[in-house]
Design a protein around this motif. Sequence first.
Motif, short mmCIF file in Angstrom:
data_model
loop_
_atom_site.label_atom_id
_atom_site.label_comp_id
_atom_site.label_asym_id
_atom_site.label_seq_id
_atom_site.Cartn_x
_atom_site.Cartn_y
_atom_site.Cartn_z
N GLU A 9 -5.33 8.61 3.35
CA GLU A 9 -4.93 7.22 3.28
C GLU A 9 -5.47 6.28 4.26
OE1 GLU A 9 -0.89 4.78 4.67
OE2 GLU A 9 -0.89 6.97 4.20
N ASN A 10 -6.00 6.71 5.39
CA ASN A 10 -6.47 5.82 6.33
C ASN A 10 -8.09 5.61 5.84
OD1 ASN A 10 -4.46 5.18 8.07
ND2 ASN A 10 -4.43 7.29 9.03
N ASN A 11 -8.61 6.63 5.51
CA ASN A 11 -9.97 6.45 5.06
C ASN A 11 -10.17 5.58 4.04
OD1 ASN A 11 -10.92 8.01 7.13
ND2 ASN A 11 -11.10 9.82 5.83
N GLU A 25 -11.06 -2.39 3.77
CA GLU A 25 -11.07 -3.32 5.04
C GLU A 25 -12.66 -3.71 4.93
OE1 GLU A 25 -9.05 -4.12 8.39
OE2 GLU A 25 -8.30 -2.00 8.50
N LYS A 26 -13.62 -2.75 4.95
CA LYS A 26 -14.99 -3.04 5.04
C LYS A 26 -15.53 -3.70 3.63
CE LYS A 26 -19.56 -0.58 5.15
NZ LYS A 26 -20.07 -1.40 3.88
N GLU A 79 -5.01 11.11 6.46
CA GLU A 79 -6.30 10.64 6.85
C GLU A 79 -7.03 10.42 5.53
OE1 GLU A 79 -10.46 13.35 8.25
OE2 GLU A 79 -8.28 14.53 8.15
N ARG A 88 -0.75 -1.96 8.70
CA ARG A 88 -0.77 -0.40 8.33
C ARG A 88 0.55 0.20 8.67
NH1 ARG A 88 -6.63 2.58 8.61
NH2 ARG A 88 -7.78 0.67 8.15
N LEU A 121 -8.04 2.78 3.28
CA LEU A 121 -8.04 1.66 3.99
C LEU A 121 -9.15 1.29 4.53
CD1 LEU A 121 -4.30 2.07 4.86
CD2 LEU A 121 -5.00 0.40 3.02
N ASN A 122 -9.87 2.10 5.37
CA ASN A 122 -10.86 1.63 6.01
C ASN A 122 -12.04 1.17 5.27
OD1 ASN A 122 -9.80 2.47 8.53
ND2 ASN A 122 -10.73 4.47 8.68
N ALA A 123 -12.27 1.82 3.96
CA ALA A 123 -13.24 1.27 2.95
C ALA A 123 -12.80 0.01 2.49
CB ALA A 123 -13.18 2.24 1.92
N THR A 142 0.69 -1.09 0.15
CA THR A 142 0.17 0.00 -0.07
C THR A 142 0.75 1.14 0.06
OG1 THR A 142 -0.09 0.10 2.42
CG2 THR A 142 -1.56 -1.22 1.21
N ASN A 202 -14.16 -7.38 4.17
CA ASN A 202 -15.42 -8.03 5.16
C ASN A 202 -16.33 -8.46 4.73
OD1 ASN A 202 -13.26 -8.15 7.49
ND2 ASN A 202 -13.82 -5.86 7.97
#
Length: 809
Positions: free
Chosen positions: A190-192, A198-199, A188, A212, A194-196, A180, A202
Amino acid sequence: MPKRNHLRILANQQFEEAGEVKFNYGFATQEEEVNREPNYILMARAFSNDLRSFRRDLQEKRASKDDEIDVPYDIDYVEIDFIGQFNIEKYYQIWYNTFGLEGVSFTEYNRTAIFSITDREKFRLFINSVETLIRKGLENINEVIPSRYILYVKNFKLLTLTDILQVTAEHIGNVVVLKTIELPANSEIENNILNALEKYLNDHLIEYLIDRENHRLEIFDATLDQLITIAQNFDVIESITSSLSGVIRPGVYNVPERGFGFEIANSNENLPLIGILDTGISMQTPLAAITLQDDTFSLDGNPLIDNYNRNGHGTMVGALASLGKYNHTNEFKGEVNADAKLLSMKLLSNGDGYLSEKGVIDMLYRAKTKYPSLDLFVLTFCYKTHKKTNETFSNYTYELDKFAHETDSLIFISTGNNPHALNENTDYDIDYFNNEHTNLNTPADSMNNITVGAAADGLYNGAFNGISSGKEFPTIYSRKDHVDLSVLYPPKKKNKNLFKPDILESGGDYGFYEPNTIDFMENAAMSVLSSNPAMGFTKDVGTSLAAPLAANLAAKLKIAYPDLKSQTIKALIINGASLENTKYPAAYENLLNRTSGYGILEAQSTIFSNENAATLVLEDSIKAEEQKIYPLNFPDYLLTTDLGKKRGILKVTATLCFSFRPLQHNQLTYCPIHMAFCVFRNHTSNQINAKDKDLNSKLRTGQTWSQSAREKSNPLPYSNVQKIEFFINLDHLRSEEKTLKLAVQSRLSNQIMASQIENYPNKFNFSLVVKIEETTKSPTGRLYDELRAINKVEIITAAQADADLEGEV
C-alpha cells in the motif's frame, strides 16, 4: 416557578456494583439462515454473467495500464454482494486463507464487500468454484461440488474505473477527493503504491494534499484525463468524488427591515466561544463586539468579511448562535445580551464551491489548539448531493466524528436544504419525504456531533403563517435520514435509536402565495441579521438558521454548567427535545424520527430543574463486557402523601450519549461500541440478566434495554444516542422499597476487522441524563430537595447567577 440547577450523580459514590453483560441467545445464525438448498439454476445464470463480465473487465483493465508509469504493484479488487450479512468474526480469515481475498471495505451493513486479491493462486479456487456451480446449475452435473462459501454469494464483479471515478468533467471543480484503500495485511505494498502516486503527482506538477492515516488524498485543478490515468494505474484508489459543497439556501428574500439599532451590552464578559464555519462574519455589524479579531482561520479570503449574496450568510448564522431565540423573537428591543462569543472560520466566500475537506479538518484542529476552551462549532455547509439510501459514511464525516471524539467537541451540523421542495409541492405533504432525494447531505450523518433539521417556526409572534401542519413540524425543505434498515433487515429487526436529524430548531417556512401555490413568503420567514449595514435585517429560511439556534442553547448550558463534557451537553439537549406537538398520520409514523429526530427544543427545562422536576446528570466510564448498576432512591412522601392518583405519579425521561473513535472501511462497525441502559426493579446485575420466566426485572412489559446487542452473527448497527420515557406507579415504589436500579451495559462488536481491533480502547466514557418529574395536578414542591437528600448527588455549580439568564431562555 423557581429555577434550580441540575444535579450531578456522584458516580463513585452512587455506584453499587459491576456485573457482566449476558444475553439469552435464540436467533438463527447466518449459516443457518443461508445454509439451505440453493436454486442452482438461478445462481448459475447470475454467476455466468458475472464471470463473463469479470474476465472482460480484467482484460480491459490490463490494456488500460500505461507502461511508462512506474508503479511497483498491480492489485485487482473484487466486489461481492452476499445473500445475507457477511460475518467478519467467522468468515474473514476463512476467505483470506481459502480464496486469497483480503476484505478492505464493507458496506450495506456487511452485505457488500470489496476484497483485494492478495494470492492469485488461491483466488483460482474462487473462480473454479464459480465455474463448478455454473456447470452444476446449467449443465445439471450433480457430481461437481463447489466450495460451500460460494453459496453465500449473490453477485461479484471486478472493481473498475466506472466504480472508482464518480465525477464528470463538468463537476470536477478545483478539488477532488480520492479515498484510498487500506491493505492491513500488505501495508508495505500500500505504501509503495502511494509513494509512486506521490512521485507521479510531483512529476506532473499536480498540487495535492495527502493524509495517509485517514486514507484520503485531495487533488487540486486536475483534468478528467489525469484522474482517469491515476485510477487506471495506481491500484489503491477506492473512489474519486467531487467535494462540491455549499449552504444551498432554499430561499433568499433581500427584504430590508430596518437598521441594526442595537448594541451588545455584555461583550466584556467571559462567554463560551463558538466557531462559525461559514462565509465569514461581517465586522460592519454589532457582532464585531463579540467576534474574536482573528483573521487566521480561512480557506478563502478574510474571515472578518462576509460578502455572500449581498446579505451574507455567516453573519446571520453567527448572530443566531450568539444572540439566540430571545433576541430574534423580540426584535432586539431593549438591552441585548449575547450568550457566546464568535470565532469566524471561513470556508467559501461565495457560499458554494469545491471544498478542501482536509483544509476544514486542519483548521478545526488549529482552532482547538489555539483556543482550548473552544468546543462548540456550527457547520451549515453540506455536500450539494443527497446521500443514497443506506449509503456508507464518507471520509469527511469520519474525520469530523474523529475530531469531535478526540477533542471533546460538538459540531452543530444542518441537514442541508432541499431546494427542489418548492417546485415539487403545492402543499405540505409528509409523503414527500419518502422520496430518496429528500435524504440528508454529507456530513449530516455524523454520529458524534449533532444534526439539526428545520422546524417551521419563524420566531415571530402571532398566528403561524407557514405551510406546515404546525410550527413544530419539519419544513418541507428540511431533509430526512438516509438510513432505512427495513430495506436490508427483516421487519422485526430494527434499531429504533438509529436516525437523523437529532433535533429540530426554528428555521422559518414557506407560505401560501395562493391556495394551491407555495412560495417564499415574508410573513412565514425568519428575520435575521444582514451583513449589509444598509439592510440591517433581512428575511430568510433554512436549516442554516436552525443549526446555530441549537448551538445557542448549548452555549447557555455552558454558561450554567461550564464543566460538563460535550456529550453531556448533547444528552441534555436531546433529553429536553419533544415530539409532543408533532403528530403524524399512522401511515407515516415511520418517518417521524427520520424527519423530526427527537423533536423541537425547549430551553427552560433543558437548562434548569425546578422543585417538581429534577434532572440528574451522570458522567462515568464503562469497560467492554461490563454492566454497571446505580440505585435511584425515591423519597418517602411519594408513599405517604395523597397525590390524587396512584398510576404514573412520576415521569422519567432519560438520554444516553457517548462519543466513539469511528472505524473506517466497515459501515456496520463504524460505531463499534454497543452501549445501552434502562431502569429496572430493585434487583442485582445477575437478577437483571435472568430470563423473564425466572425473574422479571422489568418495571413494565416491553420496557427493557434501550438497545440490544444480543444477535452476534447477524447484528444491527449501533447508535450512540438513546432516549427512553416511562412512568413510575405508586406500586413500583412500594414493591421495590423506594429504590429502582439504573443499569448501563457495554460491549465491543465482534464484527471488527482484526487490524482495527488491535489498538482499540476497551473503556468508554458516557453521559446519561435522567429527568424525574411529578405528574400530579397539584405538585408538592418537594421532589427536587428530597431526591437530593437521599441520593449521592451534588448541585452542579453555575458559572453565574440565575438572574443572568432570566427571561432569555
